[in-house]
Design a protein around this motif. Structure first.
Motif, short mmCIF file in Angstrom:
data_model
loop_
_atom_site.label_atom_id
_atom_site.label_comp_id
_atom_site.label_asym_id
_atom_site.label_seq_id
_atom_site.Cartn_x
_atom_site.Cartn_y
_atom_site.Cartn_z
N ILE A 1 0.84 -1.21 0.00
CA ILE A 1 0.00 0.00 0.00
C ILE A 1 0.87 1.25 0.00
O ILE A 1 0.59 2.23 -0.71
N ASP A 2 1.95 1.23 0.79
CA ASP A 2 2.86 2.37 0.82
C ASP A 2 3.46 2.63 -0.56
O ASP A 2 3.54 3.77 -1.02
N HIS A 3 3.88 1.54 -1.22
CA HIS A 3 4.45 1.65 -2.57
C HIS A 3 3.41 2.15 -3.56
O HIS A 3 3.70 3.01 -4.41
N LEU A 4 2.19 1.62 -3.47
CA LEU A 4 1.13 2.02 -4.39
C LEU A 4 0.80 3.51 -4.25
O LEU A 4 0.68 4.24 -5.25
N VAL A 5 0.69 3.98 -3.00
CA VAL A 5 0.40 5.40 -2.76
C VAL A 5 1.56 6.26 -3.26
O VAL A 5 1.35 7.31 -3.88
N ARG A 6 2.78 5.79 -3.01
CA ARG A 6 3.96 6.55 -3.43
C ARG A 6 4.00 6.69 -4.95
O ARG A 6 4.29 7.77 -5.48
N TYR A 7 3.68 5.62 -5.66
CA TYR A 7 3.73 5.66 -7.13
C TYR A 7 2.55 6.42 -7.72
O TYR A 7 2.72 7.24 -8.63
N LEU A 8 1.35 6.16 -7.20
CA LEU A 8 0.17 6.82 -7.75
C LEU A 8 0.10 8.30 -7.38
O LEU A 8 -0.71 9.04 -7.95
N SER A 9 0.92 8.72 -6.44
CA SER A 9 0.98 10.14 -6.10
C SER A 9 1.73 10.94 -7.16
O SER A 9 1.65 12.17 -7.18
N SER B 1 -0.22 7.72 -11.78
CA SER B 1 -1.68 7.77 -11.90
C SER B 1 -2.12 7.72 -13.36
O SER B 1 -3.10 7.06 -13.71
N TRP C 1 6.81 1.42 -11.54
CA TRP C 1 6.65 0.73 -10.27
C TRP C 1 8.01 0.32 -9.71
O TRP C 1 8.30 0.51 -8.52
#
Length: 311
Positions: free
Chosen positions: A29-37, A42, A276
């Motif tokens: 989740i941390d990685h996903l938020v970091r990338y999609l930010s 996105s 990613w």
């Protein structure tokens, strides 16, 4: 005699409102938020969703047609496919609007090129040309988008000279501007093959120099990342090239829209994978790897408006 501890309001709050305490922290989740930010993260995710929907639409309609022939339904079109089409269209429109800030990224990139040493003179000149091609692409796409949405008038009367009594009419066509914006992007994609050739030469030279010595695990990992980035970038560009030619010729090269959507999906998936891996902890992708500095703003779908404007 034992008494059960009475349930207090605080415990009830902890049980209901604090139920997420049962879930441990997640690196995913941390990685996903970091990338999609990031803009690129996105946008690539929405690109995957958009072209997945576009590929599902003909399949759903075909299934509906077969069901009608079998007497299982009254109409031969899928309601779900129609809804998917609306969602894909909204995503496409939104992604084009979000690219309005891309010009600033290109300006920053071109400024950085002139103030930082580059590996070779050839790479410097290639990236200079790529930057200028994108300086042509973005304003044309923005203008085409605004015209197609009736934000700007397609025809206006200008007094080009104070000494001329007769005013000149200026007429702009959203479709024509879109095609020319795609041609600028096609020039970028063609130059990217030359860029990749230079990247390959540098990587091969690096490999030959390191082959004579025993590499440390960190050096092996860095070299592996560079090659992985190179091959990913090559796959993305191979998918982009036929799309660039197709849109640059007014949608005359590729006969089936499914092929266009499939190429876009491949490019989006590979780009998402590269981004990613680049945002993974503990260390990002090395700056010297073959991923292009402008990859965040140069997309396989930057030119999709050529088809949206019915050129």
């Amino acid at each position: 005699m034992s008494y059960s501890k009475p349930t207090t309001l605080a415990k009830l709050n902890d049980t209901v409102l604090g139920c997420f305490s049962a879930f441990p922290p997640s690196e995913f989740i941390d990685h996903l938020v970091r990338y999609l930010s990031t803009y690129g993260g996105s946008d690539k995710l929405f690109a995957i969703l958009e072209y997945t929907l576009k590929l599902l639409i003909p399949l759903l309609n075909k299934r509906a047609e077969l069901q009608k022939r079998a007497g299982l339904r009254q109409v031969g079109t899928s309601i779900t496919a129609a809804r998917f089409s609306k969602l894909a269209s909204s995503i496409s429109d939104s992604r084009t609007l979000w690219r309005f800030w891309g010009l600033f990224t290109i300006i920053r990139w071109m400024t950085s090129l002139e103030h930082n040493p580059q590996p070779t003179r050839n790479l410097l000149n290639i990236e200079r040309l790529q930057g200028w091609s994108m300086l042509g692409y973005y304003p044309l796409e923005h203008l085409s988008y605004l015209l197609s949405h009736d934000v700007l008038p397609s025809k206006s009367t200008l007094n080009l000279s104070p000494f001329l009594a007769k005013k000149q009419a200026l007429q702009l066509n959203a479709g024509t501007l879109s095609v020319w914006s795609v041609r600028c992007w096609a020039f970028y994609v063609a130059l990217q093959f030359a860029h990749l050739r230079e990247d390959r030469k540098l990587l091969q030279a690096k490999y030959r120099s390191l082959r004579k010595i025993e590499l440390k695990p960190a050096e092996k990992e860095e070299l592996k990342k560079r090659w992985d980035a190179y091959w990913s970038d090559l796959v993305v560009n191979l998918a982009n090239f036929p799309l660039a030619l197709h849109w640059s010729t007014g949608n005359k090269l590729i006969k089936h829209s499914v092929t266009v959507d499939l190429l876009n999906l491949i490019a989006a998936l590979v780009s998402f994978r590269s981004g990613w891996k680049a945002t993974a902890l503990p260390s990002p992708l090395p700056a010297s790897a073959s991923v292009h500095p402008a990859e965040e703003v140069v997309e396989p779908v930057v030119s999709e408006n050529a088809s949206a404007y019915n050129i």
